[in-house]
Every structure is written in C-alpha cells, then in structure tokens.
Design a protein around this motif. Sequence first.
Motif, mmCIF file in Angstrom:
data_model
loop_
_atom_site.group_PDB
_atom_site.id
_atom_site.type_symbol
_atom_site.label_atom_id
_atom_site.label_comp_id
_atom_site.label_asym_id
_atom_site.label_seq_id
_atom_site.Cartn_x
_atom_site.Cartn_y
_atom_site.Cartn_z
ATOM 1 N N MET A 1 -56.072 2.250 -19.717
ATOM 2 C CA MET A 1 -56.401 2.469 -18.312
ATOM 3 C C MET A 1 -57.636 3.362 -18.155
ATOM 4 N N ALA A 2 -57.596 4.557 -18.750
ATOM 5 C CA ALA A 2 -58.714 5.481 -18.624
ATOM 6 C C ALA A 2 -58.816 6.311 -19.892
ATOM 7 N N HIS A 3 -60.021 6.817 -20.145
ATOM 8 C CA HIS A 3 -60.232 7.740 -21.254
ATOM 9 C C HIS A 3 -60.131 9.152 -20.701
ATOM 10 N N LEU A 4 -59.133 9.894 -21.160
ATOM 11 C CA LEU A 4 -58.901 11.255 -20.694
ATOM 12 C C LEU A 4 -59.220 12.245 -21.799
ATOM 13 N N LEU A 5 -59.809 13.372 -21.428
ATOM 14 C CA LEU A 5 -60.019 14.483 -22.354
ATOM 15 C C LEU A 5 -59.097 15.611 -21.928
ATOM 16 N N LEU A 6 -58.204 16.025 -22.829
ATOM 17 C CA LEU A 6 -57.244 17.093 -22.558
ATOM 18 C C LEU A 6 -57.719 18.371 -23.248
ATOM 19 N N VAL A 7 -57.999 19.402 -22.463
ATOM 20 C CA VAL A 7 -58.413 20.696 -23.011
ATOM 21 C C VAL A 7 -57.257 21.657 -22.802
ATOM 22 N N GLU A 8 -56.499 21.881 -23.874
ATOM 23 C CA GLU A 8 -55.235 22.633 -23.815
ATOM 24 C C GLU A 8 -55.035 23.348 -25.139
ATOM 25 N N ASP A 9 -54.780 24.667 -25.105
ATOM 26 C CA ASP A 9 -54.668 25.427 -26.351
ATOM 27 C C ASP A 9 -53.256 25.446 -26.932
ATOM 28 N N ASP A 10 -52.238 25.204 -26.114
ATOM 29 C CA ASP A 10 -50.856 25.220 -26.623
ATOM 30 C C ASP A 10 -50.602 23.918 -27.388
ATOM 31 N N PRO A 11 -50.368 23.994 -28.706
ATOM 32 C CA PRO A 11 -50.232 22.769 -29.498
ATOM 33 C C PRO A 11 -49.045 21.903 -29.088
ATOM 34 N N GLN B 1 -67.236 18.153 -26.109
ATOM 35 C CA GLN B 1 -66.662 16.807 -26.160
ATOM 36 C C GLN B 1 -66.860 16.062 -24.849
ATOM 37 N N ALA B 2 -66.722 16.776 -23.734
ATOM 38 C CA ALA B 2 -66.909 16.129 -22.431
ATOM 39 C C ALA B 2 -68.322 15.580 -22.299
ATOM 40 N N LEU B 3 -69.308 16.332 -22.775
ATOM 41 C CA LEU B 3 -70.694 15.891 -22.657
ATOM 42 C C LEU B 3 -71.025 14.788 -23.655
ATOM 43 N N GLU B 4 -70.368 14.805 -24.820
ATOM 44 C CA GLU B 4 -70.640 13.790 -25.838
ATOM 45 C C GLU B 4 -69.870 12.500 -25.559
ATOM 46 N N GLU B 5 -68.588 12.627 -25.212
ATOM 47 C CA GLU B 5 -67.724 11.457 -25.066
ATOM 48 C C GLU B 5 -67.790 10.825 -23.672
ATOM 49 N N ARG B 6 -68.177 11.606 -22.670
ATOM 50 C CA ARG B 6 -68.201 11.115 -21.293
ATOM 51 C C ARG B 6 -66.883 10.451 -20.902
ATOM 52 N N PRO B 7 -65.775 11.187 -20.951
ATOM 53 C CA PRO B 7 -64.484 10.601 -20.571
ATOM 54 C C PRO B 7 -64.454 10.278 -19.087
ATOM 55 N N ASP B 8 -63.458 9.513 -18.684
ATOM 56 C CA ASP B 8 -63.303 9.192 -17.269
ATOM 57 C C ASP B 8 -62.821 10.399 -16.470
ATOM 58 N N LEU B 9 -62.079 11.290 -17.156
ATOM 59 C CA LEU B 9 -61.518 12.449 -16.459
ATOM 60 C C LEU B 9 -61.145 13.516 -17.490
ATOM 61 N N VAL B 10 -61.263 14.780 -17.094
ATOM 62 C CA VAL B 10 -60.878 15.912 -17.942
ATOM 63 C C VAL B 10 -59.660 16.592 -17.344
ATOM 64 N N VAL B 11 -58.652 16.850 -18.167
ATOM 65 C CA VAL B 11 -57.500 17.665 -17.775
ATOM 66 C C VAL B 11 -57.703 19.024 -18.434
ATOM 67 N N LEU B 12 -57.878 20.053 -17.649
ATOM 68 C CA LEU B 12 -58.353 21.349 -18.142
ATOM 69 C C LEU B 12 -57.369 22.479 -17.874
ATOM 70 N N ASP B 13 -56.961 23.147 -18.936
ATOM 71 C CA ASP B 13 -56.166 24.367 -18.812
ATOM 72 C C ASP B 13 -57.113 25.524 -18.489
#
Length: 227
Positions: free
Chosen positions: A1-11, A40-52
Amino acid sequence: MAHLLLVEDDPQVRSALIRALTGLGHAVSSASQGMAGLSQALEERPDLVVLDLGLPDVDGCEVLRMLRAVSAIPVIVATARDAEPEIVKALDAGADDYIVKPFGAAQLDARVRAVLRRGREQAEPEVIVVGGLRVEPAAREASLDGRRLDLTPKEFDLLHHLAARAGQVVQKRELLAEIWRMAYGGGDKTVDVHLSWLRRKLGETAQNPRYLHAVHGVGVKIVDPTR
C-alpha cells in the motif's frame, strides 16, 4: 500500500509496529535514532514517516523541523507525550497528525491512510510563469528563458514562494517563518544571503535587478521584467 519509515528507539515497539504494518500491506523501513531517520527519509523518500519524539540523539521535534526545511513528506508523530503543549509544538513544527501511545496498529493504519488520502486529494500545484521564469512545484524545477536553473532546495523554495506572489512585496519575516521555519524576528542575514545566491543564478545583481527587487525596509518582490 505505502512505503512507511518508522523512527522509533524502543526495539520492542519498533518490531511490533513493523510486523503489524507489514501485515497490513505496507512496506516498512526503520531507524532507531533521529539523525539516522532524517538521512533515511531524504534518501528513501518514503510515502510517510512515523516519528517518535523521545529519541536518544535528538528530540523528534527538531528532526521534524529539519525534515520540513527540505521536504514535504507527510509525518505522523507517534509518542507517549500527551500534554497539549507538546501536541501543539509538534503540529506547529509541521506534523500532519499526532497519535499518543499506547495505540493499536489498526488505528495507526487508519491515520496513515487518512493523511495519504488528504495528500492525494490536494490539487497538483500549477506551473508558475513570470516573464521568462518558469517554476514547476511538482517537479521542484525552475528555468529561465528555457535554461534550467541549478538551485539548492532552499533556493528553490525561496524562488517558488516569491514567484507564487509575483508583484507582491513579501516581508523577510514571512520568508523566515515559511521557508526556514524560524520564529519571527532575527535571521534576516540568512534571507539576504540566499537572495544574493538566487540573484546570481538569475543573472542579476541587487544594483541591477530584473526579477528580484528589494523594497527598502519592507521586503522583496519578484516582478515580470517584460512589463
């Protein structure tokens, strides 16, 4: 559906969200630190970023401001911070939505779909023509008399902002707020330097302007030199 980038420090949270979002049909990449996520956001150009927000190296709001300075990628802030000032701060920094932990993957997926749907519903930006100057917002390209201009992201944003308001005087404080995401006041030197670089690429100077005209004590405007 979409390419998401998840920025989250809790493994554990990161792994659980990757599994859940992947199971819902999304392609998910991830980062555990803010600066890595920004790269990664600038290199991969995801559809959306989920940011902690509570990241170990830099606060998520600062990551958001840096991303917004160069990109319009949609961002959903996903954090345990539920105080209203924190929510307002993140939205003012450029977040498209804000979700408070704990939350279910289905709710996050619904918010992702809603943000992406709003983006698709927005009309494609029109090409702006001012004399021999042509600005194409969708492609982030500009040309002068048929020759493509080699602009940095900030130079393009500055040119686009002014060209969209051709003939109008734009105050420097507005440029600082809209392009550099800086609070009103201060930073005029930043605008002046970028205007100087932009003039050079347009083949003009402050003393002999064609397109970019300074209005002393007020701001700057872009005009059609053929009129």
